[in-house]
Write an enzyme that holds these catalytic residues in place. Structure first.
Site, PDB file in Angstrom:
ATOM      1  N   TYR A 152     -62.196 -66.796  25.043  1.00 54.84           N
ATOM      2  CA  TYR A 152     -63.393 -66.797  24.206  1.00 54.84           C
ATOM      3  C   TYR A 152     -63.703 -68.177  23.634  1.00 54.84           C
ATOM      4  O   TYR A 152     -64.827 -68.684  23.790  1.00 54.84           O
ATOM      5  CB  TYR A 152     -63.253 -65.757  23.092  1.00 54.84           C
ATOM      6  CG  TYR A 152     -64.468 -65.658  22.201  1.00 54.84           C
ATOM      7  CD1 TYR A 152     -65.626 -65.011  22.628  1.00 54.84           C
ATOM      8  CD2 TYR A 152     -64.462 -66.208  20.927  1.00 54.84           C
ATOM      9  CE1 TYR A 152     -66.746 -64.915  21.814  1.00 54.84           C
ATOM     10  CE2 TYR A 152     -65.572 -66.120  20.099  1.00 54.84           C
ATOM     11  CZ  TYR A 152     -66.710 -65.474  20.550  1.00 54.84           C
ATOM     12  OH  TYR A 152     -67.816 -65.393  19.735  1.00 54.84           O
ATOM     13  N   LYS A 155     -67.041 -70.665  24.497  1.00 52.82           N
ATOM     14  CA  LYS A 155     -67.995 -71.123  23.498  1.00 52.82           C
ATOM     15  C   LYS A 155     -68.014 -72.649  23.380  1.00 52.82           C
ATOM     16  O   LYS A 155     -69.049 -73.249  23.075  1.00 52.82           O
ATOM     17  CB  LYS A 155     -67.685 -70.481  22.144  1.00 52.82           C
ATOM     18  CG  LYS A 155     -67.945 -68.977  22.115  1.00 52.82           C
ATOM     19  CD  LYS A 155     -69.403 -68.622  22.426  1.00 52.82           C
ATOM     20  CE  LYS A 155     -69.706 -67.160  22.236  1.00 52.82           C
ATOM     21  NZ  LYS A 155     -71.125 -66.818  22.500  1.00 52.82           N
TER      22      LYS A 155
END
Length: 235
Positions: free
Chosen positions: A160, A164
């Site tokens: 994750y 990002k």
């Protein structure tokens, strides 16, 4: 009137962002992978719905045609995202992350942003004041993740935050390529949503604040930046 499309907007931060922008006078498209859920969300808000799966080229192309037929687009909010978790909602750490997990996460969080942005660029470039907001995360900040005195330092996940961080770089490069647009990435904060099993410590109302603010940035406003509700944050 400003026309705005929000991906992943049938619930959570996307839904709250849509609610606030409808109240601000925007014509809002609820982009939703599930057409029925998107339609119900749009009905609740007085918005429009469009079926949009950010991982599917045909779905995105069809969404472009629908939005174009209704007049065009001024603001794109790339909100759809995933954080894959293990048993009991545990974050998958470095010992267990696999290439397949990375690929799946990047397919939505990174390739989805590029797929949707690329497809809607022709419509955005026709707007008098085009804006793109990419929903990022504080976990994308290398400065914070490497600082032991910050909460992000203890987050064990790989996929994750890596996805990002890629979104942040994509944002900067798009902003340089299209100086006539306002293109920024934002950190909503650790918000209680389905993405994290509602373990977040703030409400969607709090989390949506910076998304809504940057969706309404003026043509003389910032571009190529990384912001949370308090202002610019370190890369």
């Amino acid at each position: 009137m400003t026309t705005t499309l929000i991906t992943g907007a049938n619930k959570g931060l996307g839904f709250e962002t849509a609610r606030r922008l409808v109240a601000a006078g925007h014509t809002v498209y609820i982009g939703s992978r599930d057409a029925d859920r998107g339609h119900l969300a749009a009905e609740r808000l007085g918005a429009r719905s469009v079926q949009l799966d950010v991982t599917d080229d045909a779905s995105v192309a069809a969404a472009v045609k629908s939005v174009e037929a209704d007049g065009g687009l001024d603001v794109l909010i790339n909100n759809a995202g995933i954080e894959e978790r293990g048993a009991n909602n545990t974050v998958i750490g470095a010992a267990d992350v696999t290439a397949d997990l990375m690929r799946s996460t990047f397919e939505t969080n990174v390739f989805g942003v590029v797929r949707v942005t690329h497809a809607f660029l022709p419509l955005l470039r026709r707007s008098a004041a085009p804006v793109v907001v990419n929903v990022s995360s504080g976990l994308a900040s290398m400065a914070r993740v490497t600082a032991p005195d910050t909460p992000t330092y203890t987050y064990p996940g790989v996929a994750y935050p890596a996805s990002k961080t890629a979104v942040n770089l994509i944002t900067v490069q798009y902003a340089k390529a299209f100086p006539e647009m306002r293109i920024n990435c934002v950190e909503p904060g650790y918000t209680a949503t389905d993405l994290n099993g509602h373990t977040g410590i703030q409400t969607v109302e709090q989390g949506a604040e910076i998304i809504v603010r940057m969706a309404q940035v003026r043509p003389d406003g910032p571009t190529g930046g990384y912001f949370d509700a308090a202002g610019p944050i370190p890369w």
